[in-house]
Scaffold this motif. Structure first.
Motif, PDB file in Angstrom:
ATOM      1  N   ARG A 177      12.296  22.950 -11.972  1.00 33.74           N
ATOM      2  CA  ARG A 177      12.919  23.957 -12.271  1.00 33.74           C
ATOM      3  C   ARG A 177      12.070  25.468 -11.979  1.00 33.74           C
ATOM      4  NH1 ARG A 177      13.674  26.525 -17.458  1.00 33.74           N
ATOM      5  NH2 ARG A 177      11.822  28.694 -17.696  1.00 33.74           N
ATOM      6  N   LEU A 178      11.101  25.267 -10.682  1.00 33.02           N
ATOM      7  CA  LEU A 178      11.091  25.932 -10.298  1.00 33.02           C
ATOM      8  C   LEU A 178      11.344  25.952  -8.638  1.00 33.02           C
ATOM      9  CD1 LEU A 178       8.606  28.062  -8.899  1.00 33.02           C
ATOM     10  CD2 LEU A 178       7.768  26.070  -7.666  1.00 33.02           C
ATOM     11  N   ARG A 212       5.242  30.853 -12.226  1.00 28.78           N
ATOM     12  CA  ARG A 212       4.021  29.653 -13.297  1.00 28.78           C
ATOM     13  C   ARG A 212       5.393  29.060 -14.085  1.00 28.78           C
ATOM     14  NH1 ARG A 212       0.252  26.398 -12.871  1.00 28.78           N
ATOM     15  NH2 ARG A 212       0.481  24.536 -13.917  1.00 28.78           N
ATOM     16  N   LEU A 213       6.236  28.372 -13.784  1.00 27.26           N
ATOM     17  CA  LEU A 213       7.314  27.971 -14.368  1.00 27.26           C
ATOM     18  C   LEU A 213       6.676  26.597 -15.148  1.00 27.26           C
ATOM     19  CD1 LEU A 213      10.142  28.589 -13.048  1.00 27.26           C
ATOM     20  CD2 LEU A 213       8.796  29.883 -14.345  1.00 27.26           C
ATOM     21  N   GLY A 214       5.383  26.421 -15.885  1.00 30.71           N
ATOM     22  CA  GLY A 214       4.638  25.315 -16.532  1.00 30.71           C
ATOM     23  C   GLY A 214       3.532  25.702 -16.871  1.00 30.71           C
ATOM     24  N   ASP A 237       4.993  37.263 -18.780  1.00 33.22           N
ATOM     25  CA  ASP A 237       5.498  36.725 -19.575  1.00 33.22           C
ATOM     26  C   ASP A 237       6.864  36.168 -18.768  1.00 33.22           C
ATOM     27  OD1 ASP A 237       6.627  38.400 -20.756  1.00 33.22           O
ATOM     28  OD2 ASP A 237       5.985  37.836 -22.860  1.00 33.22           O
ATOM     29  N   THR A 238       8.010  35.556 -19.120  1.00 33.67           N
ATOM     30  CA  THR A 238       9.114  35.706 -18.904  1.00 33.67           C
ATOM     31  C   THR A 238       9.891  37.011 -19.512  1.00 33.67           C
ATOM     32  OG1 THR A 238       9.194  33.804 -20.308  1.00 33.67           O
ATOM     33  CG2 THR A 238       8.837  32.760 -17.710  1.00 33.67           C
ATOM     34  N   GLU A 255       4.984  30.785 -19.800  1.00 32.49           N
ATOM     35  CA  GLU A 255       5.349  30.360 -18.155  1.00 32.49           C
ATOM     36  C   GLU A 255       5.018  31.882 -17.534  1.00 32.49           C
ATOM     37  OE1 GLU A 255       8.972  29.305 -18.190  1.00 32.49           O
ATOM     38  OE2 GLU A 255       8.938  27.055 -18.025  1.00 32.49           O
TER      39      GLU A 255
END
Length: 272
Positions: A177-178, A212-214, A237-238, A255
């Motif tokens: 995903r990153l 940070r995608l986790g 946040d996203t 994330e």
């Protein structure tokens, strides 16, 4: 609970810096031995250094503010129905980056934050191996102190149009995903780094973004979040809303993007 003045915040921050340094010395005492590694229920590593730093910080903060609640990675936090009523509390990661500690690459930190409402108003990040400390408090700016030197103020950078975008990646938590996000961002330079050093590096102007995608926990980000915010950056946040603390049952963060003064909508690059 009365509001803390800028001078009171600065004095508390200086005490936290001293506590973080004591914890850092205890961590190095273990780091320089053939230490044992156990694992928690979530499979994350735990060492004698985590426990030693936890005890030093709790003792130091309890002496400093006897009535102030504390949450540490190495303790069992109270349920949300209790902690939701706290106007202020300490949020601590005694050894952020235990995986890096186990790998002996030096990229681990001591994190101490004071949360008021849902925001960090004090943040101290100490790197035991290098002796560097980043610290900030609400309205007092962000600072970096290197071992044996006077502290100096730091600011996140505003990338110029002709400069490359610089992205920091997690050293221990890569993922598809990153990579998809990075592909969509387009041309950039990147480098890996461990622990909350990533946010501190952005705060002092070395990079523009850490996506940070986790999963992370609130104690992983709070101290460095204060430093980055006072340096002119932010963690969102996203949905591009500032990260907040102690708002729900879970202490897991969503994330997020830790970013410098580049205010673009980073969510546009997220993979579907």
């Amino acid at each position: 609970m009365p509001e803390l003045s800028k001078d009171q915040l600065a004095a508390l921050t200086a005490e936290c810096v001293a506590i973080s340094e004591r914890a850092g010395h205890a961590i190095l005492d273990v780091y320089n031995t053939a230490f044992d590694v156990t694992h928690k229920d979530d499979e994350s590593p735990l060492t004698q250094a985590d426990v030693a730093a936890h005890q030093i910080i709790l003792q130091g903060l309890s002496t400093l503010e006897p009535e102030m609640p504390m949450i540490s990675e190495e303790s069992n936090p109270p349920v949300y129905s209790i902690r939701s009523s706290w106007p202020r509390y300490w949020l601590i990661d005694p050894l952020d980056g235990t995986r890096e500690f186990v790998k002996r690459n030096g990229e681990f930190t001591v994190n101490i934050a004071l949360i008021e409402g849902h925001n960090p108003i004090i943040g101290v990040v100490h790197a035991p191996v290098t002796g560097e400390t980043w610290y900030a408090s609400d309205g007092n700016g962000a600072w970096k102190q290197q071992r044996g030197e006077a502290a100096h103020s730091i600011e996140s950078r505003q990338k110029k149009q002709d400069e490359p975008l610089i992205i920091i990646k997690s050293r221990s938590h890569p993922g598809e995903r990153l990579q998809a996000f990075l592909d969509r961002v387009g041309p950039h330079d990147s480098f890996p780094l461990g622990s909350s050093l990533k946010m501190c590096s952005i705060a002092e102007g070395n990079a523009d973004l850490y996506p940070r995608l986790g999963l992370t926990s609130e104690w992983d980000t709070a101290a460095a979040h204060c430093v980055l915010r006072e340096a002119g950056g932010e963690i969102t946040d996203t949905d591009m809303k500032p990260l907040q603390y102690n708002t729900k049952d879970s202490l897991l963060n969503p994330e997020f993007f830790a970013c410098s003064r580049d205010t673009r909508d980073w969510s546009q690059y997220l993979p579907d």
